[in-house]
Design a protein around this motif. Structure first.
Motif, PDB file in Angstrom:
ATOM      1  N   ILE A  40       0.844  -1.195   0.000  1.00 26.82           N
ATOM      2  CA  ILE A  40       0.000   0.000   0.000  1.00 26.82           C
ATOM      3  C   ILE A  40       0.879   1.244   0.000  1.00 26.82           C
ATOM      4  CG2 ILE A  40      -1.788   1.313   1.199  1.00 26.82           C
ATOM      5  CD1 ILE A  40      -2.701  -1.279   2.520  1.00 26.82           C
ATOM      6  N   HIS A  41       0.658   2.094  -0.990  1.00 28.55           N
ATOM      7  CA  HIS A  41       1.269   3.429  -0.988  1.00 28.55           C
ATOM      8  C   HIS A  41       0.140   4.388  -0.649  1.00 28.55           C
ATOM      9  CE1 HIS A  41       4.250   6.512  -2.529  1.00 28.55           C
ATOM     10  NE2 HIS A  41       3.151   7.219  -2.291  1.00 28.55           N
ATOM     11  N   SER A  42       0.156   4.905   0.576  1.00 28.41           N
ATOM     12  CA  SER A  42      -0.954   5.725   1.059  1.00 28.41           C
ATOM     13  C   SER A  42      -0.610   7.205   0.948  1.00 28.41           C
ATOM     14  CB  SER A  42      -1.281   5.360   2.506  1.00 28.41           C
ATOM     15  OG  SER A  42      -2.512   5.923   2.898  1.00 28.41           O
ATOM     16  N   VAL A  43      -1.432   7.941   0.212  1.00 24.19           N
ATOM     17  CA  VAL A  43      -1.216   9.379   0.030  1.00 24.19           C
ATOM     18  C   VAL A  43      -2.003  10.149   1.097  1.00 24.19           C
ATOM     19  CG1 VAL A  43      -0.759   9.132  -2.430  1.00 24.19           C
ATOM     20  CG2 VAL A  43      -3.105   9.533  -1.645  1.00 24.19           C
ATOM     21  N   ASP A  44      -1.782  11.458   1.156  1.00 18.84           N
ATOM     22  CA  ASP A  44      -2.440  12.330   2.130  1.00 18.84           C
ATOM     23  C   ASP A  44      -3.740  12.853   1.535  1.00 18.84           C
ATOM     24  OD1 ASP A  44      -3.269  14.262   3.904  1.00 18.84           O
ATOM     25  OD2 ASP A  44      -1.497  15.526   3.693  1.00 18.84           O
ATOM     26  N   PHE A  45      -4.872  12.395   2.067  1.00 17.99           N
ATOM     27  CA  PHE A  45      -6.159  12.795   1.507  1.00 17.99           C
ATOM     28  C   PHE A  45      -6.399  14.297   1.633  1.00 17.99           C
ATOM     29  CE2 PHE A  45     -10.864  13.312   1.837  1.00 17.99           C
ATOM     30  CZ  PHE A  45     -11.132  13.037   0.508  1.00 17.99           C
ATOM     31  N   GLY A  46      -5.865  14.931   2.662  1.00 20.86           N
ATOM     32  CA  GLY A  46      -6.013  16.380   2.784  1.00 20.86           C
ATOM     33  C   GLY A  46      -5.393  17.094   1.602  1.00 20.86           C
ATOM     34  N   GLU A  47      -4.201  16.650   1.206  1.00 19.62           N
ATOM     35  CA  GLU A  47      -3.526  17.231   0.044  1.00 19.62           C
ATOM     36  C   GLU A  47      -4.285  16.915  -1.236  1.00 19.62           C
ATOM     37  OE1 GLU A  47       0.847  16.985  -2.209  1.00 19.62           O
ATOM     38  OE2 GLU A  47       0.340  15.546  -0.627  1.00 19.62           O
ATOM     39  N   ILE A  48      -4.722  15.675  -1.363  1.00 20.76           N
ATOM     40  CA  ILE A  48      -5.427  15.243  -2.575  1.00 20.76           C
ATOM     41  C   ILE A  48      -6.729  16.018  -2.754  1.00 20.76           C
ATOM     42  CG2 ILE A  48      -6.611  13.308  -3.703  1.00 20.76           C
ATOM     43  CD1 ILE A  48      -3.563  13.046  -3.751  1.00 20.76           C
ATOM     44  N   SER A  49      -7.532  16.123  -1.700  1.00 18.80           N
ATOM     45  CA  SER A  49      -8.832  16.792  -1.817  1.00 18.80           C
ATOM     46  C   SER A  49      -8.662  18.277  -2.113  1.00 18.80           C
ATOM     47  CB  SER A  49      -9.661  16.576  -0.554  1.00 18.80           C
ATOM     48  OG  SER A  49      -9.006  17.081   0.587  1.00 18.80           O
ATOM     49  N   LYS A  50      -7.628  18.900  -1.562  1.00 18.57           N
ATOM     50  CA  LYS A  50      -7.358  20.313  -1.842  1.00 18.57           C
ATOM     51  C   LYS A  50      -7.016  20.512  -3.314  1.00 18.57           C
ATOM     52  CE  LYS A  50      -4.550  24.215  -0.196  1.00 18.57           C
ATOM     53  NZ  LYS A  50      -3.872  24.590  -1.463  1.00 18.57           N
ATOM     54  N   LEU A  51      -6.158  19.653  -3.830  1.00  9.65           N
ATOM     55  CA  LEU A  51      -5.778  19.749  -5.242  1.00  9.65           C
ATOM     56  C   LEU A  51      -6.974  19.467  -6.158  1.00  9.65           C
ATOM     57  CD1 LEU A  51      -2.316  17.950  -5.036  1.00  9.65           C
ATOM     58  CD2 LEU A  51      -2.693  20.362  -5.583  1.00  9.65           C
ATOM     59  N   GLN A  52      -7.837  18.551  -5.756  1.00  8.57           N
ATOM     60  CA  GLN A  52      -9.057  18.287  -6.527  1.00  8.57           C
ATOM     61  C   GLN A  52      -9.914  19.540  -6.616  1.00  8.57           C
ATOM     62  OE1 GLN A  52     -10.802  15.008  -4.379  1.00  8.57           O
ATOM     63  NE2 GLN A  52      -9.881  13.457  -5.683  1.00  8.57           N
ATOM     64  N   SER A  53     -10.146  20.167  -5.478  1.00 11.49           N
ATOM     65  CA  SER A  53     -11.012  21.350  -5.445  1.00 11.49           C
ATOM     66  C   SER A  53     -10.416  22.510  -6.232  1.00 11.49           C
ATOM     67  CB  SER A  53     -11.278  21.777  -4.002  1.00 11.49           C
ATOM     68  OG  SER A  53     -10.089  22.208  -3.360  1.00 11.49           O
ATOM     69  N   GLU A  54      -9.086  22.522  -6.341  1.00 12.41           N
ATOM     70  CA  GLU A  54      -8.405  23.568  -7.106  1.00 12.41           C
ATOM     71  C   GLU A  54      -8.279  23.218  -8.586  1.00 12.41           C
ATOM     72  OE1 GLU A  54      -4.733  23.820  -5.001  1.00 12.41           O
ATOM     73  OE2 GLU A  54      -5.539  25.083  -3.396  1.00 12.41           O
ATOM     74  N   GLY A  55      -8.712  22.006  -8.954  1.00 14.77           N
ATOM     75  CA  GLY A  55      -8.643  21.578 -10.350  1.00 14.77           C
ATOM     76  C   GLY A  55      -7.240  21.297 -10.840  1.00 14.77           C
ATOM     77  N   LYS A  56      -6.323  20.995  -9.934  1.00 13.65           N
ATOM     78  CA  LYS A  56      -4.926  20.765 -10.311  1.00 13.65           C
ATOM     79  C   LYS A  56      -4.693  19.282 -10.619  1.00 13.65           C
ATOM     80  CE  LYS A  56      -3.146  24.773  -7.816  1.00 13.65           C
ATOM     81  NZ  LYS A  56      -2.264  25.278  -6.740  1.00 13.65           N
ATOM     82  N   TRP A  57      -5.337  18.820 -11.680  1.00 12.78           N
ATOM     83  CA  TRP A  57      -5.276  17.400 -12.028  1.00 12.78           C
ATOM     84  C   TRP A  57      -3.915  16.999 -12.579  1.00 12.78           C
ATOM     85  CZ3 TRP A  57      -8.873  14.565  -9.949  1.00 12.78           C
ATOM     86  CH2 TRP A  57     -10.088  15.178  -9.605  1.00 12.78           C
ATOM     87  N   ASP A  58      -3.155  17.962 -13.118  1.00 18.84           N
ATOM     88  CA  ASP A  58      -1.805  17.643 -13.580  1.00 18.84           C
ATOM     89  C   ASP A  58      -0.895  17.297 -12.404  1.00 18.84           C
ATOM     90  OD1 ASP A  58      -2.030  20.277 -12.681  1.00 18.84           O
ATOM     91  OD2 ASP A  58      -0.453  21.034 -14.008  1.00 18.84           O
ATOM     92  N   VAL A  59      -1.033  18.052 -11.313  1.00 17.36           N
ATOM     93  CA  VAL A  59      -0.252  17.764 -10.105  1.00 17.36           C
ATOM     94  C   VAL A  59      -0.681  16.425  -9.510  1.00 17.36           C
ATOM     95  CG1 VAL A  59       0.374  18.566  -7.793  1.00 17.36           C
ATOM     96  CG2 VAL A  59      -0.004  20.234  -9.635  1.00 17.36           C
ATOM     97  N   LEU A  60      -1.986  16.203  -9.497  1.00 14.82           N
ATOM     98  CA  LEU A  60      -2.498  14.929  -8.991  1.00 14.82           C
ATOM     99  C   LEU A  60      -1.995  13.758  -9.825  1.00 14.82           C
ATOM    100  CD1 LEU A  60      -6.112  16.138  -8.210  1.00 14.82           C
ATOM    101  CD2 LEU A  60      -4.553  15.142  -6.533  1.00 14.82           C
ATOM    102  N   GLY A  61      -1.927  13.964 -11.134  1.00 12.56           N
ATOM    103  CA  GLY A  61      -1.414  12.917 -12.016  1.00 12.56           C
ATOM    104  C   GLY A  61       0.020  12.548 -11.677  1.00 12.56           C
ATOM    105  N   THR A  62       0.832  13.550 -11.365  1.00  8.06           N
ATOM    106  CA  THR A  62       2.229  13.302 -10.992  1.00  8.06           C
ATOM    107  C   THR A  62       2.315  12.538  -9.672  1.00  8.06           C
ATOM    108  OG1 THR A  62       2.971  15.311 -12.134  1.00  8.06           O
ATOM    109  CG2 THR A  62       4.441  14.396 -10.457  1.00  8.06           C
TER     110      THR A  62
END
Length: 228
Positions: A40-62
């Protein structure tokens, strides 16, 4: 069995569910002392949800691509993104690794077709319901998708992020979801996709009259069958 790689933390609640499903399948298939081989590679949901709301899908892709690389380097035989919404980044993930990345919508579509259904409702985050990355996969498989009305989409999304992501189960939210599903059934939905991996915490088959497609269990089972 081979090792299954999970990109988890999106949310921790759904990752726990994946882990439980995989271990139950291992015990069922190999004997009750057995458990699944999982990384399991567990990411930080706080960071992920913030980037989602900001529409930063390129950063999320990385972020997701790097997570997949770490799983491959650790010996995983396949990659499972433990969230419907984050399949928005599946192209970046697939390009980053040389092992299979199991698409949750394709696995779900296969189950829908097994039941000879062609029109289903889709519940999930607003990203999953409103963008086409999910419905396009189903459309290519010959499956028509109905999504809730705007007000209902907002309710579904808010419950996911403010309640289900935290493991909070509200009876009033459950009833609201059931009402929304009934409206979609009246519009012709033959089944309903629980297209957010936390929704099965709230809605089960006995709660509605049409077939329920639990994407968490479907996705985890697809990965297990590939790895066993």
């Amino acid at each position: 069995m081979k090792t299954i790689g999970l990109i988890g933390g999106i949310t921790p609640q759904s990752t726990i569910m994946y882990y439980q499903v995989l271990n139950k399948l291992a015990a069922k298939n190999f004997g009750d002392k057995h458990s699944a081989k999982v990384l399991i590679h567990s990411v930080d949901f706080g960071e992920i949800s913030k980037l989602q709301s900001e529409g930063k899908w390129d950063v999320l892709g990385t972020i997701m691509a790097n997570a997949a690389k770490s799983l491959e380097a650790g010996g995983a035989s396949c990659v499972v993104i433990c969230a419907n919404t984050m399949h928005l980044t599946i192209n970046e993930v697939e390009q980053a690794v040389n092992i299979p990345v199991i698409h949750i919508a394709k696995a779900t579509g296969e189950r829908i077709l097994e039941k000879n259904l062609t029109k289903v409702a889709l519940l999930g985050t607003k990203y999953t319901m409103e963008k086409t990355f999910y419905t396009d996969v189903l459309k290519d498989m010959g499956i028509e998708t109905l999504i809730p009305e705007k007000e209902d989409r907002e309710l579904i999304h808010n419950v996911i992020y403010t309640e289900l992501a935290k493991g909070v189960l509200s009876e009033s939210s459950k009833e609201a979801y059931k009402v929304i599903i009934k409206k979609l059934e009246q519009k012709g939905a033959e089944g309903v996709i629980l297209g957010c991996t936390e929704i099965p915490l709230l809605i089960q088959q006995e709660d509605v009259s049409i077939p329920v497609f639990d994407t968490t269990t479907i996705h985890a089972t697809k990965a297990f069958n590939l790895a066993k």
